[in-house]
Enzyme design. Structure first.
Site, PDB file in Angstrom:
ATOM      1  CD  GLU A  77      59.764 -10.829  -7.600  1.00 29.93           C
ATOM      2  OE1 GLU A  77      60.293 -11.162  -8.446  1.00 29.93           O
ATOM      3  OE2 GLU A  77      60.075 -11.160  -6.299  1.00 29.93           O
ATOM      4  NE  ARG A 284      66.739 -14.342  -4.408  1.00 26.54           N
ATOM      5  CZ  ARG A 284      66.548 -12.810  -4.531  1.00 26.54           C
ATOM      6  NH1 ARG A 284      67.228 -11.949  -3.935  1.00 26.54           N
ATOM      7  NH2 ARG A 284      65.406 -12.684  -5.197  1.00 26.54           N
ATOM      8  CG  MET A 324      64.983 -14.333   5.757  1.00 27.53           C
ATOM      9  SD  MET A 324      65.679 -14.815   4.567  1.00 27.53           S
ATOM     10  CE  MET A 324      64.781 -13.924   3.036  1.00 27.53           C
ATOM     11  CG  LEU A 352      70.405  -1.099  -9.551  1.00 28.25           C
ATOM     12  CD1 LEU A 352      68.922  -0.753  -9.739  1.00 28.25           C
ATOM     13  CD2 LEU A 352      71.494  -0.232 -10.172  1.00 28.25           C
TER      14      LEU A 352
END
Length: 436
Positions: A77, A284, A324, A352
């Site tokens: 986000e 992740r 990260m 994307l």
């Protein structure tokens, strides 16, 4: 007593009672959540623990009032909202931007992208007093919620203070819509108190309409991630000195448990056929770096951790990216990509990002987080679905043997991205209707 009417909406007494009951339940749950937070912070993230009282609304005052408050749950986000935040910063250079997250990885991403340009803290627990205290210290002129995280007391506290609340790049899966329908007395008042919803796709638009959002409050802007990733550029220096001109590179991005196993199975099958291939695995969540390292060691595969080397030795064909914010750097040198959260049933992460670097994409069957994006990419031949290591190795082998097919698939993905940009402009127009 009935609440006053604001923003064209007036909740019923029953709806208010449901929100009070929800708040009462949180009062009993939050002590356990806070204890878990403290324990996790003591072992994993010391900074997270030091800032734990932000969860109760004790946040630093904003340097300036009358700015924008963006709420972004985590990394995805934050990245999606970054182009909108940068656009507002460009148009209103003196306006204060505040960004909240709920995870340490999201917090780190805010700092990596914006440094000290924005005010940042963790979003408080959804207690009315905590949210009210936070709003009193920030005093924003608008609150912009990214994608899907809707909290009853946050929205109510803004509504009481006549602070416009919008959901941008709004997502609403079929599963979530059915769940929210069942708790309509709690969920519907949130929708009524929102000023506007910018839906990222037709499915999301239809689901919000099905849940009762009026046409005046709903706009199909499409997915702002198209605009965000369209501006992605490769770093000046190749990631760890790698180049796919030497040998093919597979980047497995945003992987979850079991997916690393599948990727390594596919790679092993190709190595047994004497194909040259380098694999970059990007878990992740950072707390899984050690578990993935142990998995690679258990398979007796020589590997390096990106945090410990400047370049990859020629005899090493497995890289664990344990830093990260460097996934796009890896995609920039990739020949093809696997996007995680799709073999593991997590809904699939952002396809994307690799598409922006014109590389073909593989995903598992679970792509319900972004069905429209994945459907577009699959229809044009930029993305293929794989369910296991065998299917993955077959796809990679075909692309290795047929460079023109691989290039065509990559270019098709980039074209989908370019053809669907424009959500940023549409979103800005919606915001300007409510905020001057």
């Amino acid at each position: 007593m009935f609440a006053a009417e604001r923003n064209g909406y007036k909740p019923t007494l029953l709806e208010d009672v449901c929100r009070w009951a929800y708040s009462l339940i949180l009062v009993f749950i939050i002590p356990f959540a806070f204890l878990q937070l403290v324990l996790r912070g003591s072992t994993r993230n010391k900074d997270y623990n030091r800032r734990r009282f932000e969860r109760f609304g004790f946040v630093a005052h904003a340097p300036k009032k009358n700015g924008y408050l963006f709420h972004c749950v985590s990394v995805g986000e934050v990245v999606a909202a970054s182009c909108l935040i940068k656009r507002i910063m460009q148009e209103e250079p003196d306006c204060q931007i505040t960004v909240t997250t709920t995870t340490p990885t999201g917090s780190a991403r805010v700092r990596a992208i914006f440094g000290e340009q924005v005010h940042h803290f963790y979003l408080p627990y959804d207690l009315h007093m905590a949210m009210a205290g936070m709003l009193k210290r920030i005093q924003p002129k608008a609150v912009l919620i990214t994608e899907v995280e809707l909290w009853p007391n946050l929205i109510h506290a803004c509504w009481k203070r006549n602070i416009p609340v919008m959901v941008v790049n709004a997502r609403m899966t079929d599963r979530s819509a059915r769940r929210y329908k069942k708790i309509g007395k709690l969920f519907n008042p949130m929708l009524g108190k929102l000023n506007h919803i910018c839906a990222q796709g037709e499915r999301d638009f239809a689901n919000y309409a099905w849940l009762g959002v009026s046409e005046e409050k709903l706009t199909l802007t499409n997915n702002i991630k198209f605009d965000q990733v369209a501006s992605a550029v490769a770093p000046d220096q190749p990631f760890l000195g790698l180049s796919d001109t030497d040998h093919p590179i597979l980047v497995a991005g945003s992987t979850h448990e079991l997916e690393e196993e599948v990727v390594l199975q596919a790679a092993t099958a190709l190595w047994e056929k004497e194909h040259s291939l380098t694999v970059i695995i990007v878990p992740r969540h950072p707390e899984r770096f050690e578990a993935v390292a142990k998995l690679i060691k258990a398979k007796s595969l020589p590997f390096v951790r990106s945090s410990q080397v400047q370049s990859v030795p020629e005899n090493i064909h497995v890289v664990l990216l344990d830093e990260m914010g460097k996934l796009n750097d890896a995609y920039a040198v990739a020949s093809f990509a696997f996007v995680g959260g799709s073999i593991a049933d997590k809904g699939g992460h952002n396809a994307l990002e690799p598409a922006s670097f014109s590389i073909p994409i593989m995903m598992g069957p679970h792509t319900y987080n972004n069905p429209v994006i994945c459907s577009h990419l699959e229809e044009c031949g930029a993305l293929i679905k794989v369910e296991d290591g065998e299917a993955m190795s077959t796809a990679i082998e075909r692309w290795v043997k047929n460079a023109s097919e691989r290039e065509k698939a990559g270019q098709a993905g980039r074209k989908v991205l370019e053809d669907n940009s424009g959500a940023l402009e549409s979103t800005v127009k919606c915001i300007r209707k409510y905020v001057n």
